[in-house]
Design a protein around this motif. Structure first.
Motif, PDB file in Angstrom:
ATOM      1  N   ASP A 164       0.822  -1.212   0.000  1.00 56.18           N
ATOM      2  CA  ASP A 164       0.000   0.000   0.000  1.00 56.18           C
ATOM      3  C   ASP A 164       0.855   1.260   0.000  1.00 56.18           C
ATOM      4  O   ASP A 164       0.524   2.257  -0.649  1.00 56.18           O
ATOM      5  CB  ASP A 164      -0.960   0.005   1.186  1.00 56.18           C
ATOM      6  CG  ASP A 164      -2.112  -0.960   1.009  1.00 56.18           C
ATOM      7  OD1 ASP A 164      -2.379  -1.397  -0.132  1.00 56.18           O
ATOM      8  OD2 ASP A 164      -2.752  -1.292   2.027  1.00 56.18           O
TER       9      ASP A 164
ATOM     10  N   GLN B 167       0.738   4.064  -2.860  1.00 57.29           N
ATOM     11  CA  GLN B 167       0.458   5.454  -2.485  1.00 57.29           C
ATOM     12  C   GLN B 167       1.467   6.407  -3.117  1.00 57.29           C
ATOM     13  O   GLN B 167       1.101   7.436  -3.675  1.00 57.29           O
ATOM     14  CB  GLN B 167       0.469   5.617  -0.959  1.00 57.29           C
ATOM     15  CG  GLN B 167       0.524   7.050  -0.461  1.00 57.29           C
ATOM     16  CD  GLN B 167      -0.630   7.929  -0.895  1.00 57.29           C
ATOM     17  OE1 GLN B 167      -1.694   7.437  -1.259  1.00 57.29           O
ATOM     18  NE2 GLN B 167      -0.421   9.235  -0.884  1.00 57.29           N
TER      19      GLN B 167
ATOM     20  N   HIS C  21       0.264   9.254  -5.629  1.00 55.92           N
ATOM     21  CA  HIS C  21       0.418  10.612  -5.131  1.00 55.92           C
ATOM     22  C   HIS C  21       1.218  11.458  -6.131  1.00 55.92           C
ATOM     23  O   HIS C  21       0.844  12.585  -6.454  1.00 55.92           O
ATOM     24  CB  HIS C  21       1.129  10.574  -3.766  1.00 55.92           C
ATOM     25  CG  HIS C  21       1.478  11.914  -3.233  1.00 55.92           C
ATOM     26  ND1 HIS C  21       2.711  12.488  -3.445  1.00 55.92           N
ATOM     27  CD2 HIS C  21       0.770  12.807  -2.496  1.00 55.92           C
ATOM     28  CE1 HIS C  21       2.738  13.673  -2.861  1.00 55.92           C
ATOM     29  NE2 HIS C  21       1.578  13.890  -2.275  1.00 55.92           N
TER      30      HIS C  21
END
Length: 158
Positions: free
Chosen positions: A112, A116, A120
């Motif tokens: 994860d 991310q 992002h």
């Protein structure tokens, strides 16, 4: 999954380099765009530190010049390359407890965390591209498909 993340992070490296080129070639680069670019790289560094369970050396919103961004980007690439070379299913599933920039504690898997970081950066690279375009310059495309095809994504003929 290892090959997927290696390819995804080759895109991150490529896309970050394209943003740097766009900012360097812009006639009037906006201060906010440089701040967002530094933020992308600062966040990469912070997530790497969390994964390594180390204290980050760089803030989430660092004040950096483009030359400093370039160096941090190179450092991040080396650290991600090292991490991804050792990636195993067990490592991806490993949970790490950390504190976010507000001091709140969370636990996330490395899978994860890596996802991310990639998502992002894509979000903020899009903001930078829109700003560069709004200032009258032409940003380099950073879409994943442009990376995968080796050719820019279609643009409107408007």
């Amino acid at each position: 999954m290892k090959d997927h993340f290696i390819r995804l992070y080759k895109h991150v490296e490529w896309a970050n380099g394209r943003v740097l080129e766009s900012l360097r070639s812009a006639r009037n680069p906006q201060k906010r765009d440089i701040e967002l670019y530094a933020h992308i790289l600062g966040v990469e560094h912070v997530w790497l530190a969390r994964i390594k369970e180390e204290t980050p050396r760089v803030a989430v919103w660092p004040a950096l010049t483009l030359d400093q961004c370039e160096k941090l980007g190179r450092d991040n690439v080396g650290a991600f390359d090292d991490l991804l070379s050792r990636l195993t299913p067990g490592l991806l599933e490993r949970s790490i407890t950390y504190r976010n920039s507000a001091g709140d504690e969370f636990t996330s898997t490395i899978e994860d965390m890596l996802t991310q970081v990639a998502m992002h950066g894509a979000y903020h690279r899009g903001q930078i591209a829109a700003s560069i375009r709004g200032a009258g310059d032409v940003p380099s495309p950073t879409d994943y498909i442009a990376f995968a095809r080796g050719a820019p994504a279609a643009t409107s003929r408007g």
